[in-house]
Write a protein that holds these residues in place. Sequence first.
Motif, PDB file in Angstrom:
ATOM      1  N   VAL A 277       0.860  -1.183   0.000  1.00 52.72           N
ATOM      2  CA  VAL A 277       0.000   0.000   0.000  1.00 52.72           C
ATOM      3  C   VAL A 277       0.894   1.230   0.000  1.00 52.72           C
ATOM      4  O   VAL A 277       1.756   1.382   0.885  1.00 52.72           O
ATOM      5  N   ASP A 278       0.686   2.097  -0.967  1.00 51.43           N
ATOM      6  CA  ASP A 278       1.496   3.307  -1.060  1.00 51.43           C
ATOM      7  C   ASP A 278       0.612   4.481  -1.472  1.00 51.43           C
ATOM      8  O   ASP A 278      -0.633   4.402  -1.432  1.00 51.43           O
ATOM      9  N   LEU A 279       1.255   5.574  -1.856  1.00 52.23           N
ATOM     10  CA  LEU A 279       0.526   6.779  -2.240  1.00 52.23           C
ATOM     11  C   LEU A 279      -0.434   6.503  -3.386  1.00 52.23           C
ATOM     12  O   LEU A 279      -1.585   6.955  -3.384  1.00 52.23           O
ATOM     13  N   LYS A 280      -0.001   5.725  -4.349  1.00 50.98           N
ATOM     14  CA  LYS A 280      -0.830   5.424  -5.504  1.00 50.98           C
ATOM     15  C   LYS A 280      -2.064   4.618  -5.119  1.00 50.98           C
ATOM     16  O   LYS A 280      -3.133   4.766  -5.722  1.00 50.98           O
ATOM     17  N   LYS A 281      -1.928   3.799  -4.096  1.00 56.01           N
ATOM     18  CA  LYS A 281      -3.030   2.904  -3.716  1.00 56.01           C
ATOM     19  C   LYS A 281      -3.862   3.426  -2.537  1.00 56.01           C
ATOM     20  O   LYS A 281      -4.687   2.694  -2.012  1.00 56.01           O
ATOM     21  N   GLY A 282      -3.612   4.650  -2.144  1.00 58.54           N
ATOM     22  CA  GLY A 282      -4.536   5.231  -1.162  1.00 58.54           C
ATOM     23  C   GLY A 282      -3.923   5.951   0.006  1.00 58.54           C
ATOM     24  O   GLY A 282      -4.631   6.672   0.726  1.00 58.54           O
ATOM     25  N   LEU A 283      -2.611   5.789   0.296  1.00 57.40           N
ATOM     26  CA  LEU A 283      -2.004   6.519   1.400  1.00 57.40           C
ATOM     27  C   LEU A 283      -1.844   7.992   1.030  1.00 57.40           C
ATOM     28  O   LEU A 283      -1.758   8.351  -0.149  1.00 57.40           O
ATOM     29  N   LYS A 284      -1.776   8.845   2.051  1.00 63.47           N
ATOM     30  CA  LYS A 284      -1.570  10.261   1.796  1.00 63.47           C
ATOM     31  C   LYS A 284      -0.092  10.599   1.634  1.00 63.47           C
ATOM     32  O   LYS A 284       0.242  11.687   1.169  1.00 63.47           O
ATOM     33  N   ASN A 285       0.780   9.645   2.016  1.00 60.22           N
ATOM     34  CA  ASN A 285       2.203   9.927   1.982  1.00 60.22           C
ATOM     35  C   ASN A 285       2.945   8.615   1.903  1.00 60.22           C
ATOM     36  O   ASN A 285       2.528   7.622   2.504  1.00 60.22           O
ATOM     37  N   ASN A 286       4.062   8.576   1.208  1.00 52.18           N
ATOM     38  CA  ASN A 286       4.825   7.330   1.072  1.00 52.18           C
ATOM     39  C   ASN A 286       5.800   7.093   2.213  1.00 52.18           C
ATOM     40  O   ASN A 286       6.333   5.992   2.347  1.00 52.18           O
ATOM     41  N   THR A 287       6.067   8.112   3.027  1.00 46.45           N
ATOM     42  CA  THR A 287       7.003   7.970   4.143  1.00 46.45           C
ATOM     43  C   THR A 287       6.228   7.612   5.397  1.00 46.45           C
ATOM     44  O   THR A 287       5.477   8.442   5.934  1.00 46.45           O
ATOM     45  N   VAL A 288       6.415   6.367   5.859  1.00 43.51           N
ATOM     46  CA  VAL A 288       5.681   5.862   7.029  1.00 43.51           C
ATOM     47  C   VAL A 288       6.632   5.834   8.208  1.00 43.51           C
ATOM     48  O   VAL A 288       7.575   5.033   8.254  1.00 43.51           O
ATOM     49  N   LEU A 289       6.416   6.728   9.188  1.00 44.38           N
ATOM     50  CA  LEU A 289       7.312   6.848  10.338  1.00 44.38           C
ATOM     51  C   LEU A 289       7.016   5.832  11.419  1.00 44.38           C
ATOM     52  O   LEU A 289       7.904   5.458  12.186  1.00 44.38           O
ATOM     53  N   SER A 290       5.754   5.386  11.527  1.00 46.72           N
ATOM     54  CA  SER A 290       5.386   4.465  12.604  1.00 46.72           C
ATOM     55  C   SER A 290       4.201   3.628  12.174  1.00 46.72           C
ATOM     56  O   SER A 290       3.427   4.019  11.289  1.00 46.72           O
ATOM     57  N   SER A 291       4.052   2.476  12.803  1.00 45.22           N
ATOM     58  CA  SER A 291       2.918   1.591  12.527  1.00 45.22           C
ATOM     59  C   SER A 291       2.513   0.907  13.822  1.00 45.22           C
ATOM     60  O   SER A 291       3.338   0.696  14.717  1.00 45.22           O
ATOM     61  N   PHE A 292       1.225   0.570  13.900  1.00 42.89           N
ATOM     62  CA  PHE A 292       0.703   0.010  15.154  1.00 42.89           C
ATOM     63  C   PHE A 292      -0.531  -0.834  14.854  1.00 42.89           C
ATOM     64  O   PHE A 292      -1.386  -0.438  14.053  1.00 42.89           O
ATOM     65  N   ILE A 293      -0.609  -2.012  15.479  1.00 44.26           N
ATOM     66  CA  ILE A 293      -1.793  -2.876  15.385  1.00 44.26           C
ATOM     67  C   ILE A 293      -2.654  -2.624  16.621  1.00 44.26           C
ATOM     68  O   ILE A 293      -2.196  -2.808  17.755  1.00 44.26           O
ATOM     69  N   ASP A 294      -3.888  -2.185  16.405  1.00 46.08           N
ATOM     70  CA  ASP A 294      -4.727  -1.831  17.550  1.00 46.08           C
ATOM     71  C   ASP A 294      -5.440  -3.056  18.104  1.00 46.08           C
ATOM     72  O   ASP A 294      -5.236  -4.192  17.645  1.00 46.08           O
ATOM     73  N   SER A 295      -6.279  -2.824  19.103  1.00 50.65           N
ATOM     74  CA  SER A 295      -6.948  -3.919  19.805  1.00 50.65           C
ATOM     75  C   SER A 295      -7.930  -4.667  18.913  1.00 50.65           C
ATOM     76  O   SER A 295      -8.344  -5.781  19.244  1.00 50.65           O
ATOM     77  N   SER A 296      -8.319  -4.075  17.773  1.00 44.21           N
ATOM     78  CA  SER A 296      -9.212  -4.748  16.832  1.00 44.21           C
ATOM     79  C   SER A 296      -8.438  -5.380  15.685  1.00 44.21           C
ATOM     80  O   SER A 296      -9.024  -5.781  14.683  1.00 44.21           O
ATOM     81  N   ASN A 297      -7.105  -5.450  15.841  1.00 44.43           N
ATOM     82  CA  ASN A 297      -6.212  -6.053  14.843  1.00 44.43           C
ATOM     83  C   ASN A 297      -6.225  -5.308  13.515  1.00 44.43           C
ATOM     84  O   ASN A 297      -6.046  -5.913  12.459  1.00 44.43           O
ATOM     85  N   ASN A 298      -6.453  -3.992  13.586  1.00 42.64           N
ATOM     86  CA  ASN A 298      -6.349  -3.160  12.401  1.00 42.64           C
ATOM     87  C   ASN A 298      -5.100  -2.288  12.502  1.00 42.64           C
ATOM     88  O   ASN A 298      -4.518  -2.129  13.582  1.00 42.64           O
ATOM     89  N   LEU A 299      -4.705  -1.722  11.398  1.00 40.55           N
ATOM     90  CA  LEU A 299      -3.386  -1.103  11.285  1.00 40.55           C
ATOM     91  C   LEU A 299      -3.492   0.423  11.227  1.00 40.55           C
ATOM     92  O   LEU A 299      -4.244   0.984  10.440  1.00 40.55           O
TER      93      LEU A 299
END
Length: 948
Positions: A277-299
């Motif tokens: 998943v990148d800018l072309k496929k829906g992100l607002k920015n290609n530089t991802v500084l952090s990521s986290f899986i929440d309690s509902s197992n979503n990103l």
Amino acid sequence: MSFFFTTITHGQMKGTGLPNIKNFTKTEYQSGTQNWDIHQDSNGNVYFANNNGLLQYDGSTWRTYRIPNSTNIRSVKFDSISGRIYVGAYNEFGYFESDEKGNLDYVSLIPKIRGDRYKSTDFIWKIHLLNDEVIFQSFTAAYILKDESITVIPVEGRFQFSFKVEDKIYFQDITKGIVQYKNGDMVPLAGTTALNGYEIWGIFPFETDTLLIATLEAGLFVYDGRHVVPWDTEANEFIKKNSSLGGVMVNSNTFVLNSVLGGIIICNRKGEIIQHVDLKKGLKNNTVLSSFIDSSNNLWLGLDNGISYLNINSPFTYFSSSLNLSSVYASITHNGILYVATNQGVFYHRLQGNFTDDSFKLVEGTAAQSWNIQVISDELICANNKGALVIKEGKVDRILDHTGYFGFKKIPEHPNLFIGSNYGGFTIFEITPSGFAFKNRVQGFYNSSKDFDLESGYLWMLRDQLLYQLEFSDNLEEFTVRNKFATLDSDGNGVSTLQKINNTLYFVANNHFYTYSKNFDSFREETGLSELFKEVPPINSISQDSYGNLWYSYNESESLGVLMKTRDGSYTNVMEPFSILKGNFVYNYLSVNTIDPHNIFIGMINGLAHYDSGFSSDNLTKPKVFIRTFSYGDETIVQGNPQEKPADLELPYANNNVKFTFSSPDFENADNIQYSYQLEPFDLQWSHWSKQSIKEYTNLKEGTYTMRVKEKNNYGLESEPATLVFTVNPPWYRHIVAYIGYFMLACLIVYLIRLQVRAKIRKNRYYETIEQRRLYLEKESKIRMEQYRLEKKIQKLNRDRLKTKILAKDKELVNNSLQVVKKNKILSNIIQKLKEMDTESMNDESKAQLSTLKKSITKEINSNSWNDLEKHIKNVHFDFLKRLKEQYPDISPRELDLSTYLLMNMSTKEIAEVMNISNGGVELARYRLRKKLGLGRKENLNGFLMNI
């Protein structure tokens, strides 16, 4: 037929299509651009280490909490035991905790550092929780918080970053390699100095006693306890090309890897990329500084400019404009290829492999509105605005007819023929050994519709809410309109759709299913299907897939549902999961392509949705709901933050207008979250489900209230109710103290009333006595007045009698006076006669007798009888004469006598005789008296004298 694209889920991670992506811009969350770290508290609130402070999102509202002396937060960690939210910034670290009103207050831990040498911390890049310790990591030292004391572990060179892997903490020391924190010491790991020249941004658990290491530019490595070797995989090639910024584990088999240039990839333990998943496929920015899986197992992704949320724990993924798809009218699989009919043409993609590497391709020659794509006799035919198009090998092989078409149906009685509905009627095509061929146009009926089918020798067509029954001629070259139906039942319900189910054509009117009997030339209801759809909202379209499931659209084609067929032949109605797609369907075009239970393609206005009906709902957590804020007057109580402190909420009556806001950390489809609430005892029942997250109540009466709120997500799961209890105090005049005062005042009033009543009774008795006395005196006075009146009457009678008597006496006096006057006059005349007698001729005796007679008469004349009479008259009229004299002092005695005579009503003649004057003298005396009394000519003298 089987297909081999990557629909097999990797621990619930779908590789087909793209997850739903929700982007949050700086404008939306009103804070800084960069988000360096992400964590979540036990209530579901998500926290971001943002350039401008600690950014919190509860599912409804964004809040930014700033810290003193620094705003650029680099790390955040929630401690579920203490309820603290630890943050690290530039030269500052500490924690947030809730105050009495639920707001987050910051507490700095810098004062706990002994000495000044290490108080200048630079950036705190990482925070870790290990047993009873909290570890803050900067480039220059590690700060260990334990038992509210801080121990500093300095570094000779520099720490790069640190990572928690299971229950171990690893630091990258740029001189010693990777070191493990153990009981206050840093223990180097053998063989890791080989990475000293690289920045490590992520360490993950891998195989047994093996670590997966992500570097900024050198790619991915595997460490087995002794050696560091490159991880030669597809994922590694991506990272080396796009640079790594760490990542997170989705589950034990799946990794999310952040990049500088290419967004994120999701890969498995084999290094195979499941998602990119990148800018072309829906992100607002290609530089991802952090990521986290929440309690509902979503990103959650913290971007260099914004925040993205990826719903990876969902049965739905999507193929949209990023993969060249627009509004989808139909889809079908043919020879291992998925074909999609859109408003821009027909697109295709091979089902073997995955959808991460390329986009859908346009079938050459179909670049126009495509209404349908079908397989007839193992050939692919498209109903296109350009005509009836036969497709082979990714392009249009031939055009059977250049008139635009809606769709095609095989003719049951003629297996080598099929019919197409075009813009001007219908056309017959023939199936020949060399392929499809145009046969003839059907004359006699020139309207058409996409909704048509054939059964019982008739063509049935639905157009403009009328059902047409068309009969073919023997040579199939002409139509006869046998009948037109506006309704099929006595209720007047029009036909909404027609569809073959289990090879039987059904006509649907208000969820009642009818079939046509050619023998009886009539419609009859199929009660089994009608009963099946009894609890379903009125449907607009219906379609049966190859597994016998009945898909339907409702709510003006805005919503989708399915009756899933079970092994025992019964059906289960499924509606809730599809609420996430509500409003995204092409009107009156139900497009569902079921390849197998795990691969169902649903057409939408912005592409395709891929649905996995076997997606495990066990991984779906029950939603939570919070009464986020409670406002009254100028006060606002915040709930849902950690360390929530119970409080007795008592509201003054002046603040009996209250407002509640609701929130739910159910981020998957926040737009479709519905709330229901009840304020007891004000509301008698729960409210209807609504998307409204604010509720106000005004003019609440005094009493204790319990506000209850529950939430329902797009899967139909309901939360446990959240509650808030508060009391509205009565106004001062209805307070318990006031009622005590009222009671005492009432007692006092009763007492005073009793006193007043008693006093009034006494007073009444007094007044009764007075009244009796008054009545007695009044009666006595009346008696006296009566006596007085009688006395006066008697006196008046006496006066009248006396007056009459006086008048009589006066008359008598007047008569007596007149007689005396007459007598004296007679006597005077006698004396005169006697004097005239010749005495010479008389003898002495006669003379003596005559002299004696004369003396006697003279004596009688000179007697006092007149004087006595006059005196008597004056005595009788003494008061009158006195009043007259007082009023007119200059009146003469003679005038007093005249007045008396006038009062006695004597005539002029009588007065003249008494006063021894002539009648003229009397008139003259009267004139003089009137003048002296000042009487006018018209005033009566006698009347005036009587009034004196």
